[in-house]
Motif scaffolding. Structure first.
Motif, PDB file in Angstrom:
ATOM      1  N   ALA A  83       0.856  -1.192   0.000  1.00 31.23           N
ATOM      2  CA  ALA A  83       0.000   0.000   0.000  1.00 31.23           C
ATOM      3  C   ALA A  83       0.889   1.238   0.000  1.00 31.23           C
ATOM      4  O   ALA A  83       1.839   1.327   0.784  1.00 31.23           O
ATOM      5  CB  ALA A  83      -0.909   0.001   1.219  1.00 31.23           C
ATOM      6  N   GLU A  84       0.592   2.202  -0.857  1.00 30.76           N
ATOM      7  CA  GLU A  84       1.426   3.393  -0.994  1.00 30.76           C
ATOM      8  C   GLU A  84       0.600   4.646  -0.735  1.00 30.76           C
ATOM      9  O   GLU A  84      -0.500   4.807  -1.262  1.00 30.76           O
ATOM     10  CB  GLU A  84       2.048   3.450  -2.384  1.00 30.76           C
ATOM     11  N   MET A  85       1.176   5.535   0.059  1.00 30.85           N
ATOM     12  CA  MET A  85       0.504   6.794   0.390  1.00 30.85           C
ATOM     13  C   MET A  85       0.331   7.662  -0.847  1.00 30.85           C
ATOM     14  O   MET A  85      -0.724   8.285  -1.034  1.00 30.85           O
ATOM     15  CB  MET A  85       1.332   7.532   1.445  1.00 30.85           C
ATOM     16  N   LEU A  86       1.344   7.712  -1.692  1.00 32.28           N
ATOM     17  CA  LEU A  86       1.334   8.603  -2.846  1.00 32.28           C
ATOM     18  C   LEU A  86       0.973   7.863  -4.116  1.00 32.28           C
ATOM     19  O   LEU A  86       1.297   6.682  -4.279  1.00 32.28           O
ATOM     20  CB  LEU A  86       2.716   9.252  -3.024  1.00 32.28           C
ATOM     21  N   THR A  87       0.321   8.557  -5.023  1.00 29.38           N
ATOM     22  CA  THR A  87       0.053   8.017  -6.346  1.00 29.38           C
ATOM     23  C   THR A  87       1.365   8.009  -7.145  1.00 29.38           C
ATOM     24  O   THR A  87       2.330   8.693  -6.785  1.00 29.38           O
ATOM     25  CB  THR A  87      -0.983   8.869  -7.087  1.00 29.38           C
ATOM     26  N   PRO A  88       1.421   7.262  -8.254  1.00 28.83           N
ATOM     27  CA  PRO A  88       2.638   7.290  -9.074  1.00 28.83           C
ATOM     28  C   PRO A  88       3.029   8.694  -9.513  1.00 28.83           C
ATOM     29  O   PRO A  88       4.213   9.032  -9.573  1.00 28.83           O
ATOM     30  CB  PRO A  88       2.261   6.403 -10.269  1.00 28.83           C
ATOM     31  N   GLU A  89       2.049   9.539  -9.808  1.00 26.80           N
ATOM     32  CA  GLU A  89       2.345  10.912 -10.220  1.00 26.80           C
ATOM     33  C   GLU A  89       2.933  11.710  -9.055  1.00 26.80           C
ATOM     34  O   GLU A  89       3.890  12.484  -9.227  1.00 26.80           O
ATOM     35  CB  GLU A  89       1.082  11.603 -10.736  1.00 26.80           C
ATOM     36  N   GLN A  90       2.374  11.544  -7.859  1.00 27.74           N
ATOM     37  CA  GLN A  90       2.875  12.272  -6.692  1.00 27.74           C
ATOM     38  C   GLN A  90       4.281  11.818  -6.311  1.00 27.74           C
ATOM     39  O   GLN A  90       5.074  12.610  -5.796  1.00 27.74           O
ATOM     40  CB  GLN A  90       1.919  12.077  -5.509  1.00 27.74           C
ATOM     41  N   GLN A  91       4.604  10.549  -6.540  1.00 29.89           N
ATOM     42  CA  GLN A  91       5.932  10.043  -6.204  1.00 29.89           C
ATOM     43  C   GLN A  91       7.026  10.737  -7.010  1.00 29.89           C
ATOM     44  O   GLN A  91       8.170  10.828  -6.553  1.00 29.89           O
ATOM     45  CB  GLN A  91       5.997   8.533  -6.437  1.00 29.89           C
ATOM     46  N   LEU A  92       6.689  11.238  -8.179  1.00 27.39           N
ATOM     47  CA  LEU A  92       7.683  11.951  -8.976  1.00 27.39           C
ATOM     48  C   LEU A  92       8.079  13.265  -8.319  1.00 27.39           C
ATOM     49  O   LEU A  92       9.167  13.781  -8.563  1.00 27.39           O
ATOM     50  CB  LEU A  92       7.142  12.209 -10.382  1.00 27.39           C
ATOM     51  N   ASP A  93       7.197  13.813  -7.474  1.00 24.34           N
ATOM     52  CA  ASP A  93       7.506  15.049  -6.764  1.00 24.34           C
ATOM     53  C   ASP A  93       8.269  14.797  -5.466  1.00 24.34           C
ATOM     54  O   ASP A  93       8.802  15.735  -4.875  1.00 24.34           O
ATOM     55  CB  ASP A  93       6.211  15.817  -6.450  1.00 24.34           C
ATOM     56  N   ASP A  94       8.308  13.546  -5.011  1.00 20.92           N
ATOM     57  CA  ASP A  94       9.076  13.172  -3.819  1.00 20.92           C
ATOM     58  C   ASP A  94       9.592  11.757  -4.018  1.00 20.92           C
ATOM     59  O   ASP A  94       9.022  10.794  -3.509  1.00 20.92           O
ATOM     60  CB  ASP A  94       8.200  13.251  -2.564  1.00 20.92           C
TER      61      ASP A  94
ATOM     62  N   GLY B  88       0.195 -10.491   4.708  1.00 18.49           N
ATOM     63  CA  GLY B  88       0.629  -9.270   5.366  1.00 18.49           C
ATOM     64  C   GLY B  88       0.636  -8.125   4.376  1.00 18.49           C
ATOM     65  O   GLY B  88       0.494  -8.332   3.167  1.00 18.49           O
ATOM     66  N   ILE B  89       0.802  -6.906   4.888  1.00 15.76           N
ATOM     67  CA  ILE B  89       0.811  -5.713   4.043  1.00 15.76           C
ATOM     68  C   ILE B  89       1.929  -4.783   4.501  1.00 15.76           C
ATOM     69  O   ILE B  89       2.067  -4.490   5.701  1.00 15.76           O
ATOM     70  CB  ILE B  89      -0.531  -4.959   4.106  1.00 15.76           C
ATOM     71  N   ALA B  90       2.715  -4.302   3.559  1.00 21.19           N
ATOM     72  CA  ALA B  90       3.679  -3.237   3.810  1.00 21.19           C
ATOM     73  C   ALA B  90       3.041  -1.925   3.366  1.00 21.19           C
ATOM     74  O   ALA B  90       2.686  -1.770   2.198  1.00 21.19           O
ATOM     75  CB  ALA B  90       4.974  -3.489   3.051  1.00 21.19           C
ATOM     76  N   ALA B  91       2.892  -0.991   4.294  1.00 24.33           N
ATOM     77  CA  ALA B  91       2.236   0.286   4.019  1.00 24.33           C
ATOM     78  C   ALA B  91       3.287   1.393   4.051  1.00 24.33           C
ATOM     79  O   ALA B  91       3.875   1.673   5.106  1.00 24.33           O
ATOM     80  CB  ALA B  91       1.133   0.560   5.038  1.00 24.33           C
TER      81      ALA B  91
ATOM     82  N   GLY C 165      -4.652  -0.911  -4.677  1.00 27.34           N
ATOM     83  CA  GLY C 165      -5.105   0.348  -5.249  1.00 27.34           C
ATOM     84  C   GLY C 165      -5.485   1.360  -4.191  1.00 27.34           C
ATOM     85  O   GLY C 165      -5.289   1.153  -2.985  1.00 27.34           O
ATOM     86  N   SER C 166      -6.075   2.464  -4.635  1.00 27.04           N
ATOM     87  CA  SER C 166      -6.412   3.562  -3.725  1.00 27.04           C
ATOM     88  C   SER C 166      -7.403   3.158  -2.649  1.00 27.04           C
ATOM     89  O   SER C 166      -7.402   3.710  -1.558  1.00 27.04           O
ATOM     90  CB  SER C 166      -6.968   4.751  -4.520  1.00 27.04           C
ATOM     91  N   GLY C 167      -8.253   2.163  -2.938  1.00 28.19           N
ATOM     92  CA  GLY C 167      -9.209   1.707  -1.932  1.00 28.19           C
ATOM     93  C   GLY C 167      -8.670   0.652  -1.006  1.00 28.19           C
ATOM     94  O   GLY C 167      -9.350   0.231  -0.057  1.00 28.19           O
ATOM     95  N   PHE C 168      -7.453   0.184  -1.278  1.00 25.48           N
ATOM     96  CA  PHE C 168      -6.786  -0.827  -0.461  1.00 25.48           C
ATOM     97  C   PHE C 168      -7.611  -2.108  -0.330  1.00 25.48           C
ATOM     98  O   PHE C 168      -7.696  -2.710   0.742  1.00 25.48           O
ATOM     99  CB  PHE C 168      -6.443  -0.285   0.933  1.00 25.48           C
ATOM    100  N   THR C 169      -8.247  -2.517  -1.423  1.00 19.94           N
ATOM    101  CA  THR C 169      -9.065  -3.733  -1.393  1.00 19.94           C
ATOM    102  C   THR C 169      -8.597  -4.691  -2.475  1.00 19.94           C
ATOM    103  O   THR C 169      -8.022  -4.299  -3.487  1.00 19.94           O
ATOM    104  CB  THR C 169     -10.551  -3.409  -1.620  1.00 19.94           C
ATOM    105  N   LEU C 170      -8.853  -5.967  -2.250  1.00 20.06           N
ATOM    106  CA  LEU C 170      -8.581  -7.009  -3.226  1.00 20.06           C
ATOM    107  C   LEU C 170      -9.889  -7.482  -3.837  1.00 20.06           C
ATOM    108  O   LEU C 170     -10.940  -7.426  -3.184  1.00 20.06           O
ATOM    109  CB  LEU C 170      -7.888  -8.199  -2.555  1.00 20.06           C
ATOM    110  N   PRO C 171      -9.877  -7.949  -5.079  1.00 17.78           N
ATOM    111  CA  PRO C 171     -11.082  -8.549  -5.659  1.00 17.78           C
ATOM    112  C   PRO C 171     -11.553  -9.723  -4.805  1.00 17.78           C
ATOM    113  O   PRO C 171     -10.740 -10.389  -4.156  1.00 17.78           O
ATOM    114  CB  PRO C 171     -10.618  -9.019  -7.043  1.00 17.78           C
TER     115      PRO C 171
END
Length: 343
Positions: free
Chosen positions: A67-78, A117-120, A103-109
């Motif tokens: 799980a990632e706090m930033l979107t791929p676009e935001q990661q380019l800024d940091d 486990g999850i790395a956040a 994804g952004s909702g942090f859910t699986l199909p």
């Protein structure tokens, strides 16, 4: 460590273009895809050069979410978070673990195999943390430590990092040092709070008998450039060295100094925080407090494996742990002795 020539061979871009991408040149028109390719290749080359053989992968294979706090676009800024997430992926590959991006909702199909486990990576709201825990209670947070009585976490020793930087600058003769970064920032649950690096800077400069200056700005290159530019053109005596809250603010500081005709480090020393692979490729290469992103990723996977609930197995540990990774200081050409005219 990657070189500009190696990056040029891997990406197909010229060394001049790569240098301008890494230095955040505002006049360069380049697509996000090109910027991401250069940054990711720099990280991969650094990872290939520094990783060591750690024996055979364990027999037990885990299925871990990312799980990632930033979107791929935001990661380019940091890019710090880009590299931290990439190290998680690369270490999962080393360990033969499945790494499942969430994804952004942090859910699986519904038909997806459950996670072990999850790395956040980053900081999350209480509601987002509940959503992650619904997918797997075995959570480890990287670069934040919310709900320490429930979840594992891996964080950086910020106080040690600030101390290493200030001692280095003081040994070079600097007595007036500026902090470039925000006064307030989001805490480990995304609530406004005083910025921790700035707090340590204030306390430690007092303890060392140093004069502190504060150049307040968001942790973005353009904002830092504007703030440093304003400080240099103001009436107050400027500091002789800058300690920047992250690599982006350091890039902005270098841009502002270059525009104003200041030589680094002859007239102003600059220390960065995070030390991602591009720190060594900037002009001049940045003296930087290393966040040890690869070690943080390795520690996170180790914590997840210890608390994973597997068929027929008892978890090695049930008590949540907080791992504080000690930073190191890498000295490069952006710091030097204080000049006589600035003493």
């Amino acid at each position: 460590m990657a070189t500009l020539k190696e990056l040029a061979n891997r990406t197909g871009y010229s060394t001049a273009t790569i240098s301008r991408i890494l230095s955040g040149d505002p006049s360069l028109s380049v697509t996000p895809e090109a910027r991401r390719k250069v940054l990711e290749e720099a990280g991969r080359l650094n990872y290939t050069a520094t990783r060591s053989r750690r024996g055979r992968a364990p027999k037990v294979r885990l299925r871990l979410g990312l799980a990632e706090m930033l979107t791929p676009e935001q990661q380019l800024d940091d890019p710090y978070y880009l590299y931290l997430s990439d190290y998680v992926r690369q270490n999962c590959q080393d360990q033969k673990y499945a790494c499942v991006p969430l994804g952004s909702g942090f859910t699986l199909p519904p038909d997806e195999t459950p996670l072990d486990g999850i790395a956040a990576v980053g900081i999350f709201t209480a509601e987002e943390i509940d959503a992650l825990a619904a997918q797997s209670p075995n959570l480890v947070f990287l670069d934040s430590s919310p709900f320490e009585s429930r979840f594992d976490s891996v964080v950086l020793g910020f106080e040690l990092g600030i101390s290493l930087a200030l001692e280095h600058l003081a040994n070079l003769g600097h007595r007036h040092i500026g902090f470039v970064g925000p006064e307030r920032k989001l805490d480990d649950r995304r609530r406004p709070a005083p910025e921790i690096r700035r707090q340590y800077f204030r306390r430690l400069t007092e303890a060392l008998g140093l004069r502190a200056a504060f150049i307040d700005c968001p942790m973005e290159a353009s904002a830092a450039a504007q703030a440093v530019r304003a400080r240099l053109s103001g009436g107050n005596v400027p500091p002789t060295a800058l300690l920047c809250a992250n690599e982006e603010t350091a890039v902005g500081a270098l841009l502002a100094l270059r525009e104003a005709g200041w030589r680094v480090p002859e007239e102003m020393s600059v220390v960065s925080f995070n030390d991602t692979p591009r720190s060594a490729l900037l002009d001049p290469p940045l003296t930087s407090i290393s966040a040890q992103e690869e070690e943080m990723a390795r520690a996170a996977l180790r914590l997840l494996s210890e608390r994973a609930v597997l068929p027929g197995k008892t978890p090695l540990r049930t008590l949540p742990l907080k791992v504080v990774v000690p930073p190191t200081l890498t000295v490069r050409r952006s710091t030097g002795p204080v000049s006589g005219q600035n003493c």
